[in-house]
Design an enzyme around this catalytic site. Structure first.
Site, PDB file in Angstrom:
ATOM      1  N   LYS A  50       0.847  -1.197   0.000  1.00  0.00           N
ATOM      2  CA  LYS A  50       0.000   0.000   0.000  1.00  0.00           C
ATOM      3  C   LYS A  50       0.882   1.246   0.000  1.00  0.00           C
ATOM      4  O   LYS A  50       0.631   2.204  -0.731  1.00  0.00           O
ATOM      5  CB  LYS A  50      -0.932  -0.007   1.218  1.00  0.00           C
ATOM      6  CG  LYS A  50      -2.015  -1.071   1.136  1.00  0.00           C
ATOM      7  CD  LYS A  50      -2.768  -1.271   2.453  1.00  0.00           C
ATOM      8  CE  LYS A  50      -3.745  -2.445   2.332  1.00  0.00           C
ATOM      9  NZ  LYS A  50      -4.429  -2.799   3.571  1.00  0.00           N
ATOM     10  N   GLN A  94      -4.439  -1.415   9.947  1.00  0.00           N
ATOM     11  CA  GLN A  94      -4.413  -2.738   9.316  1.00  0.00           C
ATOM     12  C   GLN A  94      -5.000  -3.798  10.248  1.00  0.00           C
ATOM     13  O   GLN A  94      -4.678  -3.842  11.445  1.00  0.00           O
ATOM     14  CB  GLN A  94      -2.958  -3.098   8.923  1.00  0.00           C
ATOM     15  CG  GLN A  94      -2.806  -4.394   8.160  1.00  0.00           C
ATOM     16  CD  GLN A  94      -3.418  -4.358   6.742  1.00  0.00           C
ATOM     17  OE1 GLN A  94      -3.596  -3.296   6.155  1.00  0.00           O
ATOM     18  NE2 GLN A  94      -3.741  -5.513   6.211  1.00  0.00           N
ATOM     19  N   ASP A 117     -10.920   2.944   4.446  1.00  0.00           N
ATOM     20  CA  ASP A 117     -11.273   1.525   4.401  1.00  0.00           C
ATOM     21  C   ASP A 117     -12.777   1.333   4.237  1.00  0.00           C
ATOM     22  O   ASP A 117     -13.222   0.228   3.912  1.00  0.00           O
ATOM     23  CB  ASP A 117     -10.883   0.855   5.727  1.00  0.00           C
ATOM     24  CG  ASP A 117      -9.595   0.062   5.646  1.00  0.00           C
ATOM     25  OD1 ASP A 117      -9.280  -0.459   4.570  1.00  0.00           O
ATOM     26  OD2 ASP A 117      -8.915  -0.041   6.684  1.00  0.00           O
TER      27      ASP A 117
HETATM   28  N1  GUN Z   1      -6.726  -6.671   6.412  1.00  0.00           N
HETATM   29  C1  GUN Z   1      -7.047  -7.381   5.305  1.00  0.00           C
HETATM   30  N2  GUN Z   1      -7.632  -6.595   4.391  1.00  0.00           N
HETATM   31  C2  GUN Z   1      -7.702  -5.362   4.920  1.00  0.00           C
HETATM   32  C3  GUN Z   1      -8.209  -4.125   4.453  1.00  0.00           C
HETATM   33  O1  GUN Z   1      -8.743  -3.988   3.345  1.00  0.00           O
HETATM   34  N3  GUN Z   1      -8.089  -3.073   5.321  1.00  0.00           N
HETATM   35  C4  GUN Z   1      -7.538  -3.196   6.555  1.00  0.00           C
HETATM   36  N4  GUN Z   1      -7.472  -2.113   7.348  1.00  0.00           N
HETATM   37  N5  GUN Z   1      -7.059  -4.340   7.016  1.00  0.00           N
HETATM   38  C5  GUN Z   1      -7.147  -5.415   6.204  1.00  0.00           C
END
Ligand code: GUN
Length: 282
Positions: A50, A94, A117
């Site tokens: 990311k 995350q 998110d």
């Molecule tokens: N863990 C797995 N996928 C995601 C996501 O799209 N966002 C976040 N914050 N954590 C994750």
């Protein structure tokens, strides 16, 4: 006949390139902060990706690595500190979080303005009413991939396997809003295969390696694989048995190179949207 491969990597590259070209339109670049608590190896990989994409697009990017034993109070304080920074428009914490932290409480602390998110109750509530604001990145990316491939949705049968707040639930809402009749299968569903066999679109988001087999798939159906599982040989495999399903489906996403890059591209688009609003640009 072999299925069309839905190349999420190529589409994500195209979308990211288009977004990067727009960054100079803004008074300042979009700012994305990511908080990672602990050292889960898969989360470290996702968070690094990311950050790499954000930087490639010309976004401001911050990564906050906190130890696994971080207290609730310290994590909440860090969230408040990050969102007070006028150069940060989007914040992602995350998941999964270490077990001593209540993920719902932590997510609730992310202001709706910064919720790139799309996980906060106001954003999921708006989505449920068909008034989407910031939408969860994985389901949003899947919708973009389906749209790009011109997969017909209106009046079709869709099956989503997995009812997580991150993927399954918002995915079911988006497909329903696109005109599908949606069945949401989960761990208590009596016969998942029977539901799948009726479906024109199957989205597998369960986290069970190669669970979806060829005889679950109606010939010509579209199969979307959200799974990222490590096989016994260490190889990355999805929730779909790709090698056999590819001969039955009309279209299928590979793992890797399908949904994953689209999730990141949608995170960038959500950050862009949050930044435009923060900078007073509609
Ligand atoms: N863990 C797995 N996928 C995601 C996501 O799209 N966002 C976040 N914050 N954590 C994750």
């Amino acid at each position: 006949m072999s299925a069309q491969i839905l190349d999420g990597r190529a589409l994500a590259r195209q979308l990211n390139t288009a977004l990067a070209a727009r960054v100079p339109e803004l008074p300042r670049p979009p700012g994305l902060a990511v908080i990672l608590v602990g050292a889960d190896p898969a989360s470290q990989v996702y968070v690094r990706r990311k950050g790499q994409v954000a930087e490639r697009l010309g976004f401001l990017h911050q990564q906050h690595d906190l130890p696994a034993e971080t207290s609730r109070e310290d994590l909440l304080a860090r969230i408040h500190q990050v969102v007070a920074d006028p150069n940060i428009d989007g914040l992602l914490v995350q998941l999964p979080l270490p077990a001593h932290l209540d993920a719902s409480e932590i997510m609730d602390a992310v202001p709706v303005t910064h919720d790139v998110d799309g996980f906060t109750p106001p954003n999921t509530g708006l989505l449920s009413q068909g008034r989407a604001n910031l939408v969860a990145c994985t389901p949003l990316g899947i919708m973009r991939l389906l749209e790009h491939a011109a997969v017909p949705l209106s009046g079709r049968e869709a099956v989503v396997i997995g009812r997580s707040n991150i993927v399954g639930r918002p995915m079911a809402m988006l497909l329903e809003q696109a005109g599908c009749t949606v069945t949401l299968c989960h761990s208590r569903t009596a016969n998942v295969a029977a539901h799948c066999r009726r479906a024109d679109v199957v989205v597998a988001a369960v986290g069970v390696a190669q669970m979806v087999r060829a005889d679950w798939i109606k010939p010509g159906a579209t199969v979307i694989d959200v799974g990222m599982n490590r096989g016994s040989d260490g190889r990355l495999v999805g929730d779909v048995a790709f090698d056999e399903v590819v001969g039955h489906a009309g279209a299928i996403t590979p793992v890797p190179g399908g949904v994953g890059p689209m999730t990141i591209a949608m995170l960038m688009e959500n950050t862009w949207r949050a930044s435009c609003r923060a900078q007073g640009i509609s």
